[in-house]
Design an enzyme around this catalytic site. Structure first.
Site, mmCIF file in Angstrom:
data_model
loop_
_atom_site.group_PDB
_atom_site.id
_atom_site.type_symbol
_atom_site.label_atom_id
_atom_site.label_comp_id
_atom_site.label_asym_id
_atom_site.label_seq_id
_atom_site.Cartn_x
_atom_site.Cartn_y
_atom_site.Cartn_z
ATOM 1 N N LYS A 1 16.736 34.153 -50.502
ATOM 2 C CA LYS A 1 16.107 34.334 -51.771
ATOM 3 C C LYS A 1 16.919 35.466 -52.509
ATOM 4 C CE LYS A 1 11.326 33.251 -50.072
ATOM 5 N NZ LYS A 1 10.289 33.863 -49.441
ATOM 6 N N GLN B 1 7.391 39.392 -48.223
ATOM 7 C CA GLN B 1 7.508 38.491 -47.416
ATOM 8 C C GLN B 1 6.528 38.602 -46.142
ATOM 9 O OE1 GLN B 1 10.055 36.390 -47.327
ATOM 10 N NE2 GLN B 1 8.728 35.166 -45.694
ATOM 11 N N ASP C 1 4.971 35.579 -56.784
ATOM 12 C CA ASP C 1 4.802 34.576 -55.361
ATOM 13 C C ASP C 1 3.316 33.838 -55.507
ATOM 14 O OD1 ASP C 1 5.977 33.388 -53.258
ATOM 15 O OD2 ASP C 1 5.234 34.953 -51.865
#
Length: 285
Positions: A59, A103, A126
């Site tokens: 990413k 994450q 996200d």
């Protein structure tokens, strides 16, 4: 009755993601030139899980190519919920950070929901907070969960209109199964959620005009369970580069199918980058 194609067309997520990222890079460049500050995504990694380390590195590399600044925060695996929440709160309050990615997974000892909720909704690129989930459910402005958002973009790119279709989602995670069902419902599909306790799962799957497999089990869904002409979205990724659908047999019955890799995965990152620039534009307007 129209017979099904012998071989499904692949839904090329890699090519579509490249197009989205190129447009995102152009927007990032324009914003940087206008404000003197590049869009910034903060990535937070708890522990050293090899898969998570790889995902975050990927990413960050994509950010660099798109002209998005990446600020990486590495935290020890034994960090407490309170410490993680404090870190995320600090990033939420930092005006130089426009998007935040935690994450996951973060470890069983951590209250993951509390951590997600420490992310300011306007920086939740996200799509993991309750505010984002509510926005998806009510069709309001906000950030979609990245993988579900990428799936919807794939459907649009291949002219798949969910209106009136029977959509079956196999999986009910908070970041994939549940939100993709909400997005499909918002596009007028009739949505059925399935999971490990669903009775006669194969029978339900056979009714799907649009099937989203997100159960986390390699090649769990077989071709004989696919309705002829169905659109198959394989959102699984398992060891050996295989998805949740047995690709070869499913491709003989589906009209469209996503490969693994090269289908849903690239779209997830593309949507993350796009939503980071969206956030930066709103926060610097």
């Amino acid at each position: 009755m129209t017979s099904a194609p012998k071989t499904a067309r692949f839904m090329d997520g890699t090519a579509l993601a490249r197009e989205i990222t190129e447009r995102t890079a152009a927007r990032a460049k324009a914003l940087t030139e206008r404000t003197g500050k590049a869009p910034c995504l903060a990535t937070v990694l708890v522990g050293e899980d090899p898969a998570s380390v790889t995902y975050v590195k990927m990413k960050r590399n994509r950010c660099a190519k798109a002209g998005i600044e990446s600020r990486h925060v590495e935290l020890p695996a034994d960090i407490t919920t309170e410490e993680l929440v404090a870190t995320l709160t600090g990033l939420s309050e930092d005006p130089d950070v426009h998007g935040i990615l935690l994450q996951h997974p973060v470890g069983e000892h951590i209250d993951e929901r509390a951590a997600f909720e420490a992310i300011a909704p306007e920086k939740d690129v996200d799509g993991v907070t309750m505010a984002s989930f509510a926005a998806m459910g009510f069709g309001l402005p906000g950030f979609a969960s990245c993988t579900p958002g990428g799936i919807m973009r794939l459907l649009d790119a291949y002219d798949v209109d969910p209106t009136g279709k029977r959509a079956v989602v196999v999986g009910r995670s908070a970041i994939l199964g549940k939100p993709v069902g909400l997005l499909l419902l918002g596009r007028n599909a009739t949505v059925t959620y399935c999971h490990s306790r669903t009775t006669d799962l194969s029978e339900v799957v056979r009714e799907a005009d649009i099937l989203v497999a997100a159960v986390g089990r390699p090649e769990f869904i077989r071709g004989e369970d696919i309705k002829e002409g169905a659109v198959v979205i394989d959102a699984g990724y398992n060891p050996g580069n295989v998805g949740d659908v047995h690709f070869a047999s499913a491709a003989e019955r589906a009209s469209l199918i996503t490969p693994v890799p090269g289908g849903v995965g690239p779209m997830t990152i593309a949507v993350l980058l796009e939503q980071t620039v969206d956030a930066a534009e709103r926060l610097t307007a």
